[in-house]
Design a protein around this motif. Sequence first.
Motif, short mmCIF file in Angstrom:
data_model
loop_
_atom_site.label_atom_id
_atom_site.label_comp_id
_atom_site.label_asym_id
_atom_site.label_seq_id
_atom_site.Cartn_x
_atom_site.Cartn_y
_atom_site.Cartn_z
N MET A 9 0.83 -1.21 0.00
CA MET A 9 0.00 0.00 0.00
C MET A 9 0.86 1.25 0.00
O MET A 9 0.55 2.23 -0.68
CB MET A 9 -0.91 0.00 1.23
CG MET A 9 -1.81 1.22 1.33
SD MET A 9 -2.75 1.25 2.87
CE MET A 9 -4.07 0.10 2.49
N VAL B 55 -7.82 2.77 12.31
CA VAL B 55 -6.88 1.85 11.69
C VAL B 55 -5.48 2.40 11.95
O VAL B 55 -5.15 3.48 11.47
CB VAL B 55 -7.13 1.74 10.18
CG1 VAL B 55 -6.08 0.84 9.53
CG2 VAL B 55 -8.55 1.25 9.90
N GLY C 260 -1.16 5.11 9.79
CA GLY C 260 -2.18 4.07 9.56
C GLY C 260 -2.05 3.38 8.22
O GLY C 260 -3.03 2.84 7.71
N ASN C 261 -0.83 3.36 7.68
CA ASN C 261 -0.66 2.76 6.35
C ASN C 261 -0.27 1.29 6.45
O ASN C 261 0.89 0.95 6.58
CB ASN C 261 0.39 3.57 5.57
CG ASN C 261 -0.09 4.98 5.29
OD1 ASN C 261 -1.22 5.17 4.83
ND2 ASN C 261 0.73 5.97 5.58
N VAL C 262 -1.28 0.45 6.40
CA VAL C 262 -1.06 -0.99 6.55
C VAL C 262 -1.87 -1.71 5.48
O VAL C 262 -2.98 -1.29 5.14
CB VAL C 262 -1.43 -1.45 7.99
CG1 VAL C 262 -2.81 -0.98 8.40
CG2 VAL C 262 -1.33 -2.96 8.17
N ASP C 263 -1.29 -2.76 4.92
CA ASP C 263 -1.98 -3.53 3.87
C ASP C 263 -3.21 -4.25 4.43
O ASP C 263 -3.24 -4.66 5.59
CB ASP C 263 -1.03 -4.58 3.29
CG ASP C 263 0.06 -3.96 2.43
OD1 ASP C 263 -0.08 -2.77 2.05
OD2 ASP C 263 1.04 -4.66 2.13
N PHE C 264 -4.20 -4.45 3.55
CA PHE C 264 -5.41 -5.17 3.94
C PHE C 264 -5.09 -6.54 4.56
O PHE C 264 -5.64 -6.92 5.58
CB PHE C 264 -6.32 -5.39 2.73
CG PHE C 264 -7.05 -4.16 2.26
CD1 PHE C 264 -7.95 -3.51 3.09
CD2 PHE C 264 -6.84 -3.65 0.99
CE1 PHE C 264 -8.64 -2.38 2.66
CE2 PHE C 264 -7.52 -2.52 0.54
CZ PHE C 264 -8.42 -1.89 1.38
#
Lengths: 326, 326
Positions: B109, B281, B312-316
């Motif tokens: 992401m 998130v 809050g940058n995390v992959d699904f």
Amino acid sequence: MTATLPGIADIHHAATRLSGLIVETPLIESQELNKRFGGRILFKPETLQRTGSFKFRGAYNKLSSLTEEERSRGVVAFSSGNHAQGVAASAAMFGVKAIIAMPADAPAMKIANVRKMGAEVVHFDRVREDRMTVVRPYVEQGMVLVPPYDDPSIIAGQGTIGLELVRQAKALGASLDAVVIPCGGGGLSSGISIAVKDASPGTAVWGVEPEHFDDTRRSLAKGARVTNEPGHQSICDALLVAEPGAITFEINRKNLSGVVAVSDQATRQAMRDAMANLKLVVEPGGSVALAALSSGEIELAGKCVAVVLSGGNVDFGTYAEIMAAA
Amino acid sequence: MTATLPGIADIHHAATRLSGLIVETPLIESQELNKRFGGRILFKPETLQRTGSFKFRGAYNKLSSLTEEERSRGVVAFSSGNHAQGVAASAAMFGVKAIIAMPADAPAMKIANVRKMGAEVVHFDRVREDRMTVVRPYVEQGMVLVPPYDDPSIIAGQGTIGLELVRQAKALGASLDAVVIPCGGGGLSSGISIAVKDASPGTAVWGVEPEHFDDTRRSLAKGARVTNEPGHQSICDALLVAEPGAITFEINRKNLSGVVAVSDQATRQAMRDAMANLKLVVEPGGSVALAALSSGEIELAGKCVAVVLSGGNVDFGTYAEIMAAA
């Protein structure tokens, strides 16, 4: 009927009562979503509200409107979970007893939260049992029913979101072309519509319902309240009502430009969009207004549109399953 | 060395430059978490910041500090993803070219977002390649390096969070006993510490690092910068540096009360706590300050403590896996 409709003065009164007790939820914007939709989208995350949804506003305002004697008899409510939490939190703040009837299939997180706040939970079967029948014994004992939406004080409480929306958009130098709002019984959309239309009559107000639970959409088309066909399911547990409220429908028929119905698939995608672009955890029913932006039914190009994300109370398992499907 | 340390005037200057471009992220509170920790915990969600992390503040401030001639040569940076996005967004706003060196194993992401903002991504091996070696050819061509943390303008930009924290806590009638901040290279904690200590010298400032990447913790203990032992892994991709920055360490050694090291397991639990109680998130590295509250090392009982949720940058997939483990 007209005599019982709440007005802008009731919403201002509610805002005074709620001041300092509610979170003035911010407006949140995503460059990525603005680009995708070709307009300026301002999200109002009531997910960040006390109890994780907008419902605290109406519930607390309702309890404030009771006499001390009425409150002392305790309150009773039926709810799939968000109204339940709003009532439980308000009752705890007033130090009064609360009994909440919740569907046995309500999200576990919602049930657990209601219990944590000290309310007593009684279960009912959402499909087979009439919720009014479940709460009637308590009302007959003298407890006061706090309805989920069809009540002037409840509607006025939810309407405080509309006051904030108008003020916050103005602070950003934005003028709202439209406001898009999840719609179950219609308390949220009717309340917000009163405040928005008062300040800005030209702003379009849209409701959004889950597919097969589009009673307000079909009622508006018919000009009279109609019920949903039984036997359908939706992941939007917060929006599954049988028909519009009498009061809420009177307001919505006057103020709403229309209602969009969205599929569960579109709702799941909206939950993922909120996670990736807004970093917000939004429950299924809370995501439908974002889902409606992709329907093509609401004009977005070059417009400034506010979207209400009405709640974020979703179980870990459900949420993980929806996120993993990306 | 002292001559290059940023001060409170630099942070005020940065705040002026960033005004209207950044999100003034709100303070968010959870009754449930307050109850659990026995104090008043005020969360500062930089997850809601432009680009999904605090890094935009420092990157934009750095680009603002360059001359027009310097900017016209383009900028280059190395980053696991959050600084990369901050630099890419800032470069796009100034209309200048950006090349970003990112580890090949950075979250997908983060890589995708950097590309969407128009920057060129070059990959390197986080373990085997020296990041400076990767960017040197671009710097030799005349492009300006935007360091991730060890730079007065970067530190001053991140410090604007401290100004907001103090002002927002005051508006709530709260006086901050402590501020708890994720720590990688130390730009965030050093910047915030300058602003907080200026306004409120008695407020304790804590850093938090992932287990095995506690270089600042061990450097403070030793009184000199030490490096992390190689060969370890952590889910906190945003916090994996080899050693503290020279400038950031000078500031942190003066201002920090201490640094807590947290396990990946505690970080996963903090991510779930943020989801369930804050509806936010938060990525692994962004959650460590919340994780540190359970360590027992920071006094919470009866205290008012601000916790920075830095990104809050995390992959699904990663997020779903962590949520499902609840």
